[in-house]
Design a protein around this motif. Structure first.
Motif, mmCIF file in Angstrom:
data_model
loop_
_atom_site.group_PDB
_atom_site.id
_atom_site.type_symbol
_atom_site.label_atom_id
_atom_site.label_comp_id
_atom_site.label_asym_id
_atom_site.label_seq_id
_atom_site.Cartn_x
_atom_site.Cartn_y
_atom_site.Cartn_z
ATOM 1 N N CYS A 63 28.402 59.474 33.247
ATOM 2 C CA CYS A 63 28.106 58.032 33.262
ATOM 3 C C CYS A 63 26.737 57.784 32.628
ATOM 4 C CB CYS A 63 28.067 57.505 34.697
ATOM 5 S SG CYS A 63 29.657 57.360 35.534
ATOM 6 N N CYS B 267 34.406 56.037 32.491
ATOM 7 C CA CYS B 267 33.947 57.426 32.562
ATOM 8 C C CYS B 267 35.137 58.361 32.744
ATOM 9 C CB CYS B 267 32.960 57.603 33.730
ATOM 10 S SG CYS B 267 32.449 59.322 33.924
ATOM 11 N N CYS C 17 34.675 60.326 36.339
ATOM 12 C CA CYS C 17 34.603 59.766 37.695
ATOM 13 C C CYS C 17 35.227 58.381 37.843
ATOM 14 C CB CYS C 17 33.160 59.750 38.200
ATOM 15 S SG CYS C 17 32.128 58.428 37.537
ATOM 16 N N CYS D 115 27.782 59.495 37.713
ATOM 17 C CA CYS D 115 27.774 60.935 37.451
ATOM 18 C C CYS D 115 26.962 61.203 36.180
ATOM 19 C CB CYS D 115 29.193 61.482 37.347
ATOM 20 S SG CYS D 115 30.030 61.155 35.777
HETATM 21 ZN ZN LIG Z 1 31.004 59.200 35.711
#
Ligand SMILES: [Zn+2]
Length: 272
Positions: free
Chosen positions: A195, A266, A269, A192
């Protein structure tokens, strides 16, 4: 504009008229749809199933400015069935060089409504829903994909977190000066935005558009890339920019694809 009705207020008074209502959709593609989308249907990568998937899709475009203008234009033109347009600002004259959904008579009109009016003329079959408001997570309901065309890190992280929480595909993007980035995200499957960029830059460390400037065509390139990635995900085309972001430097036409892995820590996510 003193009457805040914008370009189409003036155009209607001049006799241009309003867009006609589309006929109800058929099970397959109608003759009108086959004609309207003929130049993409003829592509080897594009099928009637892809076109129907687009017609069933609902996309939220966050920001109706420099990136949102090309994004919404291309998605409406391509036949996305429903488009939500989020922007809390009014059109300003200093927007016009890089935001081609807005015209001089629209100055003072809410951008979401100015954009919706143009998109309705471009493709009357698309349901356009303008939101004259800042982004909030409740706006995601019913949408299949989000294209983030906002111009602040705060909004970008909020959109990423909300899309991860709801597992809604997201196309991120940004532009400043003659450079920018694009990233396609499938939450739970690919890295994401957080990230890739765990921490927002310190406040004040990144110049704003007003401070750094931006060329209209540079925003057009980045927005067009966002629209392209959105169509890839919606139609299931190969080659989507997931698991990476594209760094674009238009001063020397450098395009660098940077691979990004999901981060175990993260906050947005990791638990998906
Ligand atoms: Zn992420």
């Amino acid at each position: 504009m003193s009457d805040r009705r914008g370009f189409f207020g003036a155009a209607v008074r001049a006799g241009l008229g309003a867009p006609t209502s589309p006929p109800p959709p058929t099970a397959g593609l109608s003759d009108a749809e086959l004609e309207r989308y003929s130049r993409q249907l003829v592509l080897p990568q594009w099928t009637e199933a892809a076109q129907l998937a687009l017609r069933e899709a609902s996309v939220l475009v966050v920001g109706a400015g420099a990136l949102g203008s090309p994004v919404a234009t291309y998605l409406a033109g391509a036949g996305v069935g429903r488009l939500g347009i989020v922007d809390h600002d009014d059109v300003e004259v200093s927007n016009l060089h890089r935001q081609p959904l807005h015209f001089t008579p629209d100055v003072g009109v809410p951008k979401a409504h100015s954009a919706a009016a143009k998109l309705g003329y471009l493709n009357p079959a698309v349901v356009i829903e303008p939101y004259q408001a800042s982004f909030n997570a409740a706006m995601l309901e019913g949408h299949d994909l989000v294209v983030d065309c906002s111009d602040s890190f705060e909004t970008r992280y909020a959109v990423n977190a909300a899309c991860c929480a709801e597992r809604i595909a997201l196309i991120e993007g940004g532009v400043t000066g003659l450079s920018g980035m694009v990233m396609a995200i499938r939450p739970g499957e690919s890295a994401c935005y957080r990230c890739a960029f765990p921490d927002a830059p310190p406040p004040g460390s990144v110049p704003s558009c007003a401070q750094a400037g931006v060329l209209g065509p540079a925003a057009g390139v980045l927005g067009s890339l966002q629209a392209l990635e959105a169509l890839k995900l919606l139609a299931g085309l190969e080659g989507a920019l997931t698991g990476a972001f594209l760094q674009v430097d238009l001063a020397d036409l450098g395009f660098l694809r940077v691979a990004v892995s999901r981060r175990e820590d993260c906050p947005d996510c990791a638990t998906l």
